[in-house]
Write a protein that holds these residues in place. Structure first.
Motif, PDB file in Angstrom:
ATOM      1  N   ARG A  10       0.818  -1.213   0.000  1.00  9.79           N
ATOM      2  CA  ARG A  10       0.000   0.000   0.000  1.00  9.79           C
ATOM      3  C   ARG A  10       0.858   1.272   0.000  1.00  9.79           C
ATOM      4  O   ARG A  10       0.379   2.327   0.428  1.00  9.79           O
ATOM      5  CB  ARG A  10      -0.939  -0.002   1.207  1.00  9.79           C
ATOM      6  N   VAL A  11       2.079   1.181  -0.465  1.00 10.53           N
ATOM      7  CA  VAL A  11       2.945   2.360  -0.498  1.00 10.53           C
ATOM      8  C   VAL A  11       2.353   3.394  -1.461  1.00 10.53           C
ATOM      9  O   VAL A  11       1.818   3.056  -2.526  1.00 10.53           O
ATOM     10  CB  VAL A  11       4.373   1.958  -0.916  1.00 10.53           C
ATOM     11  N   PHE A  12       2.427   4.651  -1.052  1.00 10.40           N
ATOM     12  CA  PHE A  12       1.832   5.713  -1.868  1.00 10.40           C
ATOM     13  C   PHE A  12       2.755   6.920  -2.006  1.00 10.40           C
ATOM     14  O   PHE A  12       3.042   7.376  -3.111  1.00 10.40           O
ATOM     15  CB  PHE A  12       0.494   6.158  -1.253  1.00 10.40           C
ATOM     16  N   THR A  13       3.231   7.431  -0.875  1.00  3.41           N
ATOM     17  CA  THR A  13       3.921   8.722  -0.872  1.00  3.41           C
ATOM     18  C   THR A  13       5.139   8.726  -1.772  1.00  3.41           C
ATOM     19  O   THR A  13       5.331   9.643  -2.590  1.00  3.41           O
ATOM     20  CB  THR A  13       4.336   9.078   0.573  1.00  3.41           C
ATOM     21  N   GLN A  14       5.992   7.696  -1.642  1.00  4.61           N
ATOM     22  CA  GLN A  14       7.242   7.683  -2.405  1.00  4.61           C
ATOM     23  C   GLN A  14       6.979   7.605  -3.905  1.00  4.61           C
ATOM     24  O   GLN A  14       7.621   8.305  -4.702  1.00  4.61           O
ATOM     25  CB  GLN A  14       8.115   6.515  -1.959  1.00  4.61           C
ATOM     26  N   ILE A  15       6.032   6.753  -4.314  1.00  2.00           N
ATOM     27  CA  ILE A  15       5.751   6.594  -5.744  1.00  2.00           C
ATOM     28  C   ILE A  15       5.149   7.868  -6.315  1.00  2.00           C
ATOM     29  O   ILE A  15       5.554   8.351  -7.387  1.00  2.00           O
ATOM     30  CB  ILE A  15       4.802   5.396  -5.962  1.00  2.00           C
ATOM     31  N   TYR A  16       4.191   8.448  -5.605  1.00  3.96           N
ATOM     32  CA  TYR A  16       3.537   9.658  -6.115  1.00  3.96           C
ATOM     33  C   TYR A  16       4.516  10.823  -6.196  1.00  3.96           C
ATOM     34  O   TYR A  16       4.492  11.606  -7.154  1.00  3.96           O
ATOM     35  CB  TYR A  16       2.356  10.013  -5.218  1.00  3.96           C
ATOM     36  N   ALA A  17       5.385  10.939  -5.191  1.00  2.00           N
ATOM     37  CA  ALA A  17       6.368  12.026  -5.210  1.00  2.00           C
ATOM     38  C   ALA A  17       7.358  11.862  -6.358  1.00  2.00           C
ATOM     39  O   ALA A  17       7.709  12.839  -7.036  1.00  2.00           O
ATOM     40  CB  ALA A  17       7.105  12.085  -3.875  1.00  2.00           C
ATOM     41  N   LEU A  18       7.823  10.645  -6.587  1.00  2.00           N
ATOM     42  CA  LEU A  18       8.749  10.413  -7.701  1.00  2.00           C
ATOM     43  C   LEU A  18       8.076  10.671  -9.043  1.00  2.00           C
ATOM     44  O   LEU A  18       8.708  11.192  -9.981  1.00  2.00           O
ATOM     45  CB  LEU A  18       9.286   8.985  -7.645  1.00  2.00           C
ATOM     46  N   GLN A  19       6.818  10.311  -9.169  1.00  6.76           N
ATOM     47  CA  GLN A  19       6.099  10.618 -10.403  1.00  6.76           C
ATOM     48  C   GLN A  19       5.969  12.120 -10.601  1.00  6.76           C
ATOM     49  O   GLN A  19       6.057  12.609 -11.734  1.00  6.76           O
ATOM     50  CB  GLN A  19       4.704   9.973 -10.374  1.00  6.76           C
ATOM     51  N   SER A  20       5.799  12.858  -9.525  1.00 10.19           N
ATOM     52  CA  SER A  20       5.704  14.314  -9.632  1.00 10.19           C
ATOM     53  C   SER A  20       7.034  14.930 -10.022  1.00 10.19           C
ATOM     54  O   SER A  20       7.072  15.966 -10.705  1.00 10.19           O
ATOM     55  CB  SER A  20       5.237  14.906  -8.290  1.00 10.19           C
ATOM     56  N   ILE A  21       8.146  14.292  -9.623  1.00 12.25           N
ATOM     57  CA  ILE A  21       9.468  14.813  -9.966  1.00 12.25           C
ATOM     58  C   ILE A  21       9.785  14.599 -11.439  1.00 12.25           C
ATOM     59  O   ILE A  21      10.388  15.439 -12.097  1.00 12.25           O
ATOM     60  CB  ILE A  21      10.540  14.154  -9.080  1.00 12.25           C
ATOM     61  N   GLY A  22       9.370  13.443 -11.984  1.00 12.38           N
ATOM     62  CA  GLY A  22       9.711  13.225 -13.391  1.00 12.38           C
ATOM     63  C   GLY A  22       9.361  11.854 -13.932  1.00 12.38           C
ATOM     64  O   GLY A  22       9.735  11.530 -15.062  1.00 12.38           O
ATOM     65  N   GLY A  23       8.668  11.025 -13.147  1.00 12.07           N
ATOM     66  CA  GLY A  23       8.336   9.690 -13.621  1.00 12.07           C
ATOM     67  C   GLY A  23       7.088   9.670 -14.486  1.00 12.07           C
ATOM     68  O   GLY A  23       6.264  10.589 -14.460  1.00 12.07           O
ATOM     69  N   LEU A  24       6.941   8.639 -15.285  1.00 11.91           N
ATOM     70  CA  LEU A  24       5.765   8.458 -16.133  1.00 11.91           C
ATOM     71  C   LEU A  24       4.709   7.689 -15.346  1.00 11.91           C
ATOM     72  O   LEU A  24       4.898   6.514 -15.027  1.00 11.91           O
ATOM     73  CB  LEU A  24       6.142   7.703 -17.409  1.00 11.91           C
ATOM     74  N   ALA A  25       3.601   8.345 -15.047  1.00 15.70           N
ATOM     75  CA  ALA A  25       2.600   7.760 -14.166  1.00 15.70           C
ATOM     76  C   ALA A  25       1.974   6.507 -14.777  1.00 15.70           C
ATOM     77  O   ALA A  25       1.704   5.528 -14.063  1.00 15.70           O
ATOM     78  CB  ALA A  25       1.519   8.790 -13.853  1.00 15.70           C
ATOM     79  N   GLU A  26       1.715   6.523 -16.077  1.00 16.71           N
ATOM     80  CA  GLU A  26       1.024   5.387 -16.692  1.00 16.71           C
ATOM     81  C   GLU A  26       1.825   4.092 -16.584  1.00 16.71           C
ATOM     82  O   GLU A  26       1.250   3.005 -16.544  1.00 16.71           O
ATOM     83  CB  GLU A  26       0.740   5.680 -18.169  1.00 16.71           C
ATOM     84  N   GLN A  27       3.141   4.191 -16.548  1.00 10.96           N
ATOM     85  CA  GLN A  27       3.982   2.992 -16.515  1.00 10.96           C
ATOM     86  C   GLN A  27       4.527   2.674 -15.126  1.00 10.96           C
ATOM     87  O   GLN A  27       5.209   1.660 -14.958  1.00 10.96           O
ATOM     88  CB  GLN A  27       5.156   3.169 -17.486  1.00 10.96           C
ATOM     89  N   THR A  28       4.244   3.514 -14.141  1.00  8.84           N
ATOM     90  CA  THR A  28       4.832   3.311 -12.811  1.00  8.84           C
ATOM     91  C   THR A  28       3.790   3.325 -11.699  1.00  8.84           C
ATOM     92  O   THR A  28       4.151   3.385 -10.524  1.00  8.84           O
ATOM     93  CB  THR A  28       5.881   4.401 -12.527  1.00  8.84           C
ATOM     94  N   ASN A  29       2.513   3.294 -12.043  1.00 10.73           N
ATOM     95  CA  ASN A  29       1.484   3.290 -11.009  1.00 10.73           C
ATOM     96  C   ASN A  29       1.535   2.007 -10.184  1.00 10.73           C
ATOM     97  O   ASN A  29       1.699   0.912 -10.732  1.00 10.73           O
ATOM     98  CB  ASN A  29       0.092   3.432 -11.628  1.00 10.73           C
ATOM     99  N   THR A  30       1.403   2.149  -8.884  1.00 12.63           N
ATOM    100  CA  THR A  30       1.165   1.010  -7.999  1.00 12.63           C
ATOM    101  C   THR A  30      -0.254   1.138  -7.453  1.00 12.63           C
ATOM    102  O   THR A  30      -0.976   2.091  -7.768  1.00 12.63           O
ATOM    103  CB  THR A  30       2.186   0.986  -6.852  1.00 12.63           C
ATOM    104  N   LEU A  31      -0.666   0.181  -6.635  1.00  9.37           N
ATOM    105  CA  LEU A  31      -2.065   0.124  -6.226  1.00  9.37           C
ATOM    106  C   LEU A  31      -2.514   1.402  -5.519  1.00  9.37           C
ATOM    107  O   LEU A  31      -3.592   1.925  -5.807  1.00  9.37           O
ATOM    108  CB  LEU A  31      -2.283  -1.089  -5.320  1.00  9.37           C
ATOM    109  N   GLY A  32      -1.696   1.888  -4.579  1.00  4.41           N
ATOM    110  CA  GLY A  32      -2.085   3.083  -3.851  1.00  4.41           C
ATOM    111  C   GLY A  32      -2.248   4.289  -4.746  1.00  4.41           C
ATOM    112  O   GLY A  32      -3.240   5.026  -4.664  1.00  4.41           O
ATOM    113  N   VAL A  33      -1.298   4.517  -5.638  1.00  2.00           N
ATOM    114  CA  VAL A  33      -1.358   5.653  -6.553  1.00  2.00           C
ATOM    115  C   VAL A  33      -2.460   5.452  -7.582  1.00  2.00           C
ATOM    116  O   VAL A  33      -3.163   6.414  -7.956  1.00  2.00           O
ATOM    117  CB  VAL A  33       0.007   5.855  -7.238  1.00  2.00           C
ATOM    118  N   TYR A  34      -2.658   4.227  -8.017  1.00  2.00           N
ATOM    119  CA  TYR A  34      -3.695   3.938  -9.015  1.00  2.00           C
ATOM    120  C   TYR A  34      -5.079   4.246  -8.454  1.00  2.00           C
ATOM    121  O   TYR A  34      -5.924   4.839  -9.147  1.00  2.00           O
ATOM    122  CB  TYR A  34      -3.587   2.478  -9.445  1.00  2.00           C
TER     123      TYR A  34
END
Length: 331
Positions: A265-289
């Protein structure tokens, strides 16, 4: 026989009227278990906490469960009545290929994080068990500082380290090791390197918990048993696998299951990295999705269905954890 005498219950003495302890076979099994467990006192002490859990956790979960069977969008947020759609949201989720991609991606990412966290945590715990008091204190302080840092702050700091233009890592790889291909290299564009960075951040923040917990278990391993195994010719690896692991197996199981639950259920780290420069469509996990489906598209009903599926998955893991804990307590 005196006319003033009266029959007393079997558990009451006819001499002084004091209550005696009944023989072992006279009490019913359920009553004996209740008396052995402390009567109703533990349940009374747990009641306030259970009430708080029901109010804070149970009621939102019930609302989420109801919402998952409704068509609930932005109009319903502003007062429009929701429409009951039955299992429509669940059918839409389970038939969506993107959901399965996110689910398998999240499971694989959680597995990598759990394995790395457990390996490094156990190694650090073994190191702490061999260090002196001064060095052990310094290591403990470092672990506590890493553990106390908020996930968002840690993600921002690590994001600077992996920055494309000004990152320390790229500068070291280019100027120290001569790897010119990392000049201006972007670590967050590629999904594989994105999750490599995310794994480092999550493992860095989770290792202290594992290290402290396992170290506490290592202090309970009898030194006599380890010395006997060493005299019998067992090396360090055999002493760990054949002597230490059986003693701390309950701790390892509990810590591993907790790490699986937290990493799924990790959310913060993935969402923050996506905001910095990651591609959300290819890096979503359950919490962010779930967050993007619910707040991004405004489909709270579908987001609720995904959340319920994740809750059921975590409940299954939690039940295993609770059963394992109760089993260890009764041994």
């Amino acid at each position: 026989m005196s006319t003033t005498s009266r029959e007393l219950p079997p558990a009451v003495s006819a001499v002084d009227g004091e209550r005696l302890v009944a023989p072992p076979g006279s009490a019913r099994p359920g009553r004996r278990r209740l008396m052995k467990a402390g009567g109703f006192t533990p349940y009374g002490l747990l009641t306030p906490a259970l009430i708080v859990l029901v109010v804070i956790t149970g009621w939102p979960l019930l609302q989420l469960f109801i919402m998952s069977f409704q068509e609930f969008g932005r109009a319903q947020v502003f007062g429009a009545p929701p429409e009951f759609v039955g299992l429509g949201n669940y059918v839409a989720v389970l038939s969506d290929p993107e959901f399965w991609q996110v689910l398998w991606r999240s499971l694989g990412f959680a597995a990598a994080c759990v394995i790395a966290t457990m390996v490094f945590g156990i190694l650090i715990a073994l190191l702490m068990n061999r260090l002196g008091a001064v060095l052990r204190t310094l290591v403990s302080i470092g672990l506590l500082l890493a553990w106390a840092m908020p996930p968002l702050s840690a993600t921002i700091v690590w994001g600077w380290i992996f920055d494309t233009q000004y990152g320390v890592l790229n500068d070291v790889l280019v100027n120290v090791f001569g790897l010119t291909q990392f000049e201006g290299h972007s670590w967050l564009i590629d999904p594989l390197s994105f999750f490599f960075v995310a794994t480092i951040i999550i493992v860095w923040g989770a290792v202290p918990f594992v290290a402290f917990t396992v170290y506490a278990g290592l202090t309970q391993v009898p030194e006599e048993v380890l010395e006997a195994a060493q005299l019998d010719g067992a090396g360090a690896v055999k002493r760990f696998t054949l002597v230490i692991v059986p003693f701390i197996r309950p701790i390892l199981i509990i810590v591993t299951i907790l790490q699986v639950i937290w990493d799924l259920r990790v959310f913060t780290q993935i969402y923050a990295l996506q905001s910095i420069g990651g591609l959300a469509e290819q890096t979503n996990t359950l919490g962010v999705y779930i967050y993007r489906v619910s707040l991004g598209s405004g489909d709270f009903g579908t987001g609720g269905a995904i959340s319920v599926i994740v809750v059921l998955l975590l409940v299954a893991l939690s039940i295993f954890y609770v059963r394992r804990s109760v089993k260890e307590e009764t041994l």
